[in-house]
Scaffold this motif. Structure first.
Motif, PDB file in Angstrom:
ATOM      1  N   HIS A 155      -6.688   1.152   5.993  1.00 39.41           N
ATOM      2  CA  HIS A 155      -6.948   1.355   4.688  1.00 39.41           C
ATOM      3  C   HIS A 155      -7.653   2.511   4.255  1.00 39.41           C
ATOM      4  O   HIS A 155      -7.189   3.376   3.561  1.00 39.41           O
ATOM      5  CB  HIS A 155      -7.531   0.124   4.046  1.00 39.41           C
ATOM      6  CG  HIS A 155      -6.914  -1.204   4.104  1.00 39.41           C
ATOM      7  ND1 HIS A 155      -7.404  -2.337   4.483  1.00 39.41           N
ATOM      8  CD2 HIS A 155      -5.428  -1.339   3.632  1.00 39.41           C
ATOM      9  CE1 HIS A 155      -6.319  -3.117   4.427  1.00 39.41           C
ATOM     10  NE2 HIS A 155      -5.295  -2.631   4.128  1.00 39.41           N
ATOM     11  N   PRO A 202       2.399  -5.839  -7.857  1.00 40.54           N
ATOM     12  CA  PRO A 202       2.945  -6.329  -6.399  1.00 40.54           C
ATOM     13  C   PRO A 202       1.642  -6.029  -5.412  1.00 40.54           C
ATOM     14  O   PRO A 202       0.775  -5.331  -5.544  1.00 40.54           O
ATOM     15  CB  PRO A 202       3.965  -5.494  -6.066  1.00 40.54           C
ATOM     16  CG  PRO A 202       4.118  -4.167  -6.975  1.00 40.54           C
ATOM     17  CD  PRO A 202       3.174  -4.646  -8.310  1.00 40.54           C
ATOM     18  N   GLU A 203       1.574  -6.871  -4.349  1.00 40.36           N
ATOM     19  CA  GLU A 203       0.556  -6.733  -3.301  1.00 40.36           C
ATOM     20  C   GLU A 203       0.550  -5.438  -2.805  1.00 40.36           C
ATOM     21  O   GLU A 203       1.518  -4.945  -2.298  1.00 40.36           O
ATOM     22  CB  GLU A 203       0.864  -8.010  -2.332  1.00 40.36           C
ATOM     23  CG  GLU A 203      -0.566  -8.322  -1.357  1.00 40.36           C
ATOM     24  CD  GLU A 203      -0.090  -9.502  -0.522  1.00 40.36           C
ATOM     25  OE1 GLU A 203      -0.956  -9.243   0.610  1.00 40.36           O
ATOM     26  OE2 GLU A 203       0.230 -10.174  -0.989  1.00 40.36           O
ATOM     27  N   GLY A 204      -0.616  -5.027  -2.772  1.00 43.63           N
ATOM     28  CA  GLY A 204      -0.913  -3.838  -1.992  1.00 43.63           C
ATOM     29  C   GLY A 204      -0.939  -2.363  -2.907  1.00 43.63           C
ATOM     30  O   GLY A 204      -0.777  -1.398  -2.608  1.00 43.63           O
ATOM     31  N   SER A 256      -4.407  -7.458 -13.246  1.00 40.47           N
ATOM     32  CA  SER A 256      -3.235  -7.549 -12.285  1.00 40.47           C
ATOM     33  C   SER A 256      -1.732  -7.278 -13.027  1.00 40.47           C
ATOM     34  O   SER A 256      -0.927  -8.046 -12.584  1.00 40.47           O
ATOM     35  CB  SER A 256      -3.368  -8.691 -11.470  1.00 40.47           C
ATOM     36  OG  SER A 256      -3.379  -9.974 -12.332  1.00 40.47           O
ATOM     37  N   LYS A 268       1.865   2.022  -1.880  1.00 42.23           N
ATOM     38  CA  LYS A 268       1.454   0.928  -1.366  1.00 42.23           C
ATOM     39  C   LYS A 268       0.461   0.953  -0.241  1.00 42.23           C
ATOM     40  O   LYS A 268       0.824   1.531   0.776  1.00 42.23           O
ATOM     41  CB  LYS A 268       2.797  -0.051  -1.031  1.00 42.23           C
ATOM     42  CG  LYS A 268       2.314  -1.489  -0.794  1.00 42.23           C
ATOM     43  CD  LYS A 268       3.441  -2.036  -0.460  1.00 42.23           C
ATOM     44  CE  LYS A 268       3.419  -3.745   0.092  1.00 42.23           C
ATOM     45  NZ  LYS A 268       4.437  -4.415   0.377  1.00 42.23           N
ATOM     46  N   ALA A 290      -0.514  -3.861   4.486  1.00 48.01           N
ATOM     47  CA  ALA A 290      -1.167  -5.086   4.397  1.00 48.01           C
ATOM     48  C   ALA A 290      -2.267  -5.350   5.792  1.00 48.01           C
ATOM     49  O   ALA A 290      -1.841  -4.753   6.879  1.00 48.01           O
ATOM     50  CB  ALA A 290       0.220  -6.359   4.547  1.00 48.01           C
TER      51      ALA A 290
END
Length: 151
Positions: A35, A62-64, A79, A95, A98
């Motif tokens: 990260h 969206p996630e990330g 969010s 993004k 994960a």
């Protein structure tokens, strides 16, 4: 590169013969390193971390999702995505990778970036134990050189 292979490289580089660093600690450090490196790459406009998606007003982020690529008439509150006077908009955005598990692979396409992530993870683990941290500046300069070279 598989995460398990990265963990083995990390333990070998740290000469961890007593198994002081378990897999969970190594994965945590590796996720932190990935990260950190991804944030630097995003700041350098690295294209491999870009995704595209159509958003509707009121959609969830969206996630990330890190930030948009460029200027769009959108506002992110919490969010939720709010479009300025539009119902639908195609957006390019950065993004973050994960989190990895023991069985997954490192997220970067280029092996040099995966190697840098491993070095950063090693630095994180060794700094937690206050071992020799003189290599930190050389790792940071290696990261900077890789980014300047367009890695």
């Amino acid at each position: 590169m598989q995460v398990l292979e990265a963990i083995n490289r990390m333990k070998a580089s740290m000469h961890d013969v007593s198994n002081e660093y378990d897999d969970a600690a190594c994965i945590f450090a590796l996720n932190t390193a990935v990260h950190e490196l991804a944030a630097l790459l995003i700041a350098a406009h690295y294209p491999d971390l870009i995704e595209e998606k159509d958003f509707m007003d009121g959609d969830m982020v969206p996630e990330g999702f890190f930030r948009t690529c460029g200027s769009y008439p959108i506002r992110v509150t919490g969010s939720t995505i709010h479009l300025a006077g539009m119902k639908k908009l195609h957006v390019r955005y950065y993004k973050m990778p994960a989190d990895m598990a023991r069985t997954s692979t490192l997220p970067f396409r280029l092996s040099v970036l995966n190697s840098l992530a491993i070095k950063i993870a090693i630095k994180i683990l060794l700094n937690d134990n206050e071992f020799d941290i003189s290599q930190d500046s050389s790792i940071q300069s290696e990261i900077t050189q890789a980014l300047q070279a367009g890695a």
